[in-house]
Design an enzyme around this catalytic site. Structure first.
Site, short mmCIF file in Angstrom:
data_model
loop_
_atom_site.label_atom_id
_atom_site.label_comp_id
_atom_site.label_asym_id
_atom_site.label_seq_id
_atom_site.Cartn_x
_atom_site.Cartn_y
_atom_site.Cartn_z
N LYS A 12 0.76 -1.26 -0.05
CA LYS A 12 -0.30 -0.12 0.19
C LYS A 12 0.84 0.92 -0.08
O LYS A 12 2.05 1.91 0.12
CB LYS A 12 -0.89 0.03 1.11
CG LYS A 12 -2.37 -0.94 0.48
CD LYS A 12 -3.15 -1.28 1.80
CE LYS A 12 -4.09 -2.04 1.47
NZ LYS A 12 -5.76 -2.43 2.61
N ARG A 64 -3.64 -10.22 4.97
CA ARG A 64 -4.11 -10.43 3.21
C ARG A 64 -2.36 -10.00 2.45
O ARG A 64 -2.57 -9.13 2.67
CB ARG A 64 -5.14 -9.35 2.43
CG ARG A 64 -5.92 -9.33 1.84
CD ARG A 64 -7.15 -8.48 1.40
NE ARG A 64 -7.70 -8.46 -0.17
CZ ARG A 64 -6.85 -7.99 -0.68
NH1 ARG A 64 -5.66 -7.38 -0.49
NH2 ARG A 64 -7.42 -7.95 -1.86
#
Ligand code: HH2
Length: 277
Positions: free
Chosen positions: A224, A259
């Protein structure tokens, strides 16, 4: 891991370090932030899911809509067209599959095709979504985002105390889902969803406050933007080391599921972790 084993391991002894589960990501989208277009077609998506399992994923999360900041919404029919064949093929191969969607109709179709977990980035806000998980007796992930709108979520970062606000939201939404018959709720602070760089860090530093709710915690920081901002690594695919540092910090504070796009590297790191914890 097949769906039954996945479900059983969610309720296994949380203190066991090997109980950390690895969720691999398959984005069946043209526009995801780090791998958009790569697994947009059925064969490529299924092959990628099987590769992630071979690399050590316990469950594969299949999504048909990018939720990156500013992404265009996808009509439910199109999302179903993208994800259902992938779910069906992976399930036929014995893989535990999660469906990453904000839409109850998509969750319904994917669970009918064999998904054993509903992953809702909009936090189980929609009663119809909770009803799907309850009716089919599948666990669900409630992830925090401040508004159910990826296009504008980055304009909603005005929390009083980001950790208290996120924990309160997830406590209430998990309680509501459980009271309506969802068998198990996994909570997720929603890293990068309507959060500044500093707010993402604070949520990870104080993840124990979310763990204290007593629900399994999922952490999804893979590749991210805040990792790129802090490390200077511009290409999302190159953010593996930064991602691992964040995820291991989360595991240390009690995250039960991570994840990740880079499954082999995570499996290696979690294996070493399990010997040290
Ligand atoms: N992050 C993304 C998507 N789904 N689900 C959960 N539970 N937690 C997350 O942090 C999370 C998620 C975003 O990542 P990705 O799927 O790679 O990108 P995109 O939304 O652009 O498809």
């Amino acid at each position: 891991m097949n769906p039954d084993q996945f479900r059983a391991s969610l309720t296994a002894d949380a203190a066991a370090p090997h109980a950390v589960l690895l969720m691999g990501v398959v984005n069946v989208t043209p526009d995801s932030f780090s791998d958009g277009g790569r697994y947009y077609h059925l064969d490529a998506a299924v092959a990628h899911g099987l590769r992630l399992v071979a690399e050590g994923a316990d469950i594969v999360d299949v999504g048909g809509e990018s939720t990156r900041p500013g992404a265009e919404p996808v009509p439910a029919e199109e999302e179903i067209r993208r994800v259902v064949p992938v779910v069906r093929d992976l399930r036929s191969a014995g893989v535990a599959v999660s469906i990453d969607t904000r839409h109850a109709a998509v969750a319904e179709a994917a669970v009918a095709a064999g998904a054993c977990l509903v992953n809702d980035v909009s936090g189980l806000r929609d009663p119809a979504m909770r009803a799907v998980a309850a009716r089919h007796d599948v666990p669900a992930v409630a992830m925090h985002m401040p508004v159910d709108d990826p296009a504008t979520m980055q304009q909603h970062t005005d929390y009083v105390d980001v950790v208290a606000d996120v924990v309160g939201f997830l406590r209430d939404h998990a309680a509501m889902a459980l009271s309506e018959g969802v068998p198990l709720v996994i909570v997720d602070p929603g890293i990068g969803f309507g959060k500044t760089v500093e707010q993402n860090l604070e949520l990870i530093r104080r993840l124990d406050e979310l763990v204290a709710l007593g629900h399994p915690v999922l952490l999804g920081a893979s590749r991210k933007r805040f990792i790129g901002v802090l490390t200077g690594v511009e290409e999302p695919e190159q953010r593996v080391a930064g991602t691992l540092a964040v995820h291991l910090a989360g595991v240390q504070r009690g995250a039960r599921i991570v994840r990740a796009h880079d499954v082999a590297a995570h499996r290696e790191a979690l294996t070493m972790w399990s010997h040290l914890a």
